[in-house]
Every structure is written in structure tokens, then in C-alpha cells.
Design an enzyme around this catalytic site. Sequence first.
Site, short mmCIF file in Angstrom:
data_model
loop_
_atom_site.label_atom_id
_atom_site.label_comp_id
_atom_site.label_asym_id
_atom_site.label_seq_id
_atom_site.Cartn_x
_atom_site.Cartn_y
_atom_site.Cartn_z
N ASP A 1 -8.58 -12.79 -1.90
CA ASP A 1 -7.66 -11.64 -1.89
C ASP A 1 -6.81 -11.75 -3.15
O ASP A 1 -5.59 -11.82 -3.09
CB ASP A 1 -6.80 -11.67 -0.62
CG ASP A 1 -6.10 -10.34 -0.34
OD1 ASP A 1 -6.30 -9.40 -1.14
OD2 ASP A 1 -5.38 -10.25 0.66
N HIS B 1 -10.45 1.50 -1.78
CA HIS B 1 -10.59 0.32 -0.92
C HIS B 1 -11.90 0.39 -0.13
O HIS B 1 -11.95 0.06 1.05
CB HIS B 1 -9.39 0.26 0.04
CG HIS B 1 -9.08 -1.11 0.55
ND1 HIS B 1 -9.88 -1.77 1.45
CD2 HIS B 1 -8.04 -1.94 0.31
CE1 HIS B 1 -9.34 -2.95 1.74
NE2 HIS B 1 -8.23 -3.07 1.05
N GLU C 1 -11.42 -3.59 -6.08
CA GLU C 1 -10.39 -2.56 -6.20
C GLU C 1 -9.86 -2.54 -7.64
O GLU C 1 -9.08 -3.39 -8.04
CB GLU C 1 -9.26 -2.85 -5.22
CG GLU C 1 -9.73 -2.96 -3.77
CD GLU C 1 -8.66 -3.55 -2.87
OE1 GLU C 1 -7.51 -3.07 -2.90
OE2 GLU C 1 -8.98 -4.51 -2.13
N HIS D 1 0.81 -1.23 0.00
CA HIS D 1 0.00 0.00 0.00
C HIS D 1 0.84 1.28 0.00
O HIS D 1 0.51 2.26 0.67
CB HIS D 1 -0.94 0.01 1.21
CG HIS D 1 -2.00 -1.05 1.14
ND1 HIS D 1 -2.77 -1.38 2.24
CD2 HIS D 1 -2.41 -1.85 0.13
CE1 HIS D 1 -3.62 -2.34 1.90
NE2 HIS D 1 -3.42 -2.66 0.62
#
Length: 264
Positions: free
Chosen positions: A165, A101, A229, A27
Site C-alpha cells: 500500500d 481505484h 493508482e 479519499h
Amino acid sequence: MKVKGGKIEIDGYEYQLAQNNGNDCLHGGLEGFDKKVWDIIDIAEQPNAKVTFQYFSLDGEENFPGDLAIQLSFEFTNNDELILTYSGDTDEATAVNLTHHSYFNLSPTGGNIKNHIHQMNASHWLEQDENSVVTGTLLPVEGTHHDFRNGKAIGEGWDKKLGYDQTYVLDKEYGNLTLASKTTETNSGLTLLVYSTEPVAHLYTAKYLGVKNGKDGKDYNEFDGFCVETQHHPNAINIPEFPSTILEPDEVYSQTTIYKVVSQ
């Protein structure tokens, strides 16, 4: 998203980023843009309610090169759309790969999102290593639990401990604003449509969500939300075959993502 080894190379120079997730950079580093205070540079009421924010990242922040100016506008329309429009420029070649997000739960009572019906227009997903960093290998969804092309319950075949994920490569021409995903919750009759100009969408089912005393005093636990995302391929800075995430001084960074809610 993660950068392998926290290393990027631009114009022959190697930059060591923070290794804040194992040996990898997550990130954007120790203080990504999500942890920054952005300036409001414009507010409009017509034709839609719209606010535009700006953040100016100085050369060397998190060890990224270049002075980078990013603008992000949030626009609400009368058609129940939230339009996110990004733009940016730099005075030196740098790496830029932005996403949003937001967590969603379409159930009237909240709780686990495993029964939400999710559809993703993607024939491939991106292989990840042991620390969930994209390796550069595209894997077909055909015959796997990653196949959302015809729509299915999120919890059907998922990893019950980790959920999802993963990043999915959208079946589209890059740059066109097209439907990326469609998610429906039967009890509420609500559907979330996500449109984007970006080439991939990352599906995250909130394994590590842990919010206490949220809206109406409710706690939000793992799998109580999902994220779509939209972005460029994660770790693309280290994988030449992927669409470039390097922004040059003579270029303008731009992308659009639309979240639209409809009821049946």
C-alpha cells in the site's frame, strides 16, 4: 490517498478537512468523488466507444474551496485499451489530486495475486508515517523488497499481513505519457500495461478488500486483486518540494491514464 491532519493551506488560508482516518483525511473526505452520482454529458461510438461523465463540486463541499468542475471520459479502443482522460477547472484556487481505484486480477481462476509478476519503473518510493501518510521523504528501492524495476512476483518479500500500500515515484519526465507498470500472470498469459502522464503510481494489493457475491457469485477477499493508482504525490499539498496539487482559476487540470491488456 491521505492528507496529514486533514489540513490544507491555500493562499494563506487554512482549511480543516474531515478527519475520517484517524486524524487524517482519506479519499477526499466523508463523501469523496467515488461516492457521488456523476452526470453523463456525452456518449460516442466513433472512432471508439466513449462516455464522458461530469461532476460539479460546489465551494465548501468537504470544506474544499472553489466551485470545481471535473470531467472524466472512459474510452475503449480496438487495441484492448481503456483510456481515462481527466480535465477540470475551478473559480478559486483549490486542491485537486485525482486517481482511479480499479482492481485487477489476471488469473483465469482468480484468487491471491501474490504470484503475479509486477514491474514498476520507479527508483524511489515515498516514506509513510504510522498511519500510512506520505512524509515527504523519498527512499531508494535499491536493495529492498520495493524494487520492481526488473519485475518480480508481487508476493516476493512483501509484508504477508499488509501486502503493498505504497507510492512509487516513476522514473520519467512529468507530463509525458509513459509506461508506469507491467503486470503479468503466467497461467492466463495476460499482461496489464499501465501508461500515465502522472508522476507517481500507488500499488495497493487489496488488504481490505471484502466483496461478497461478486461476479459469478464469487467472493473477493484480501489480496485477491491489485490496483495501480496513477496520480500526483499524496499529501503534496503539505509538502512544498513535491509537484503542486493546487489548481488555479486560470489553469486546466488534465491527466491521462491508459490500461492496456495484451496476451502472450
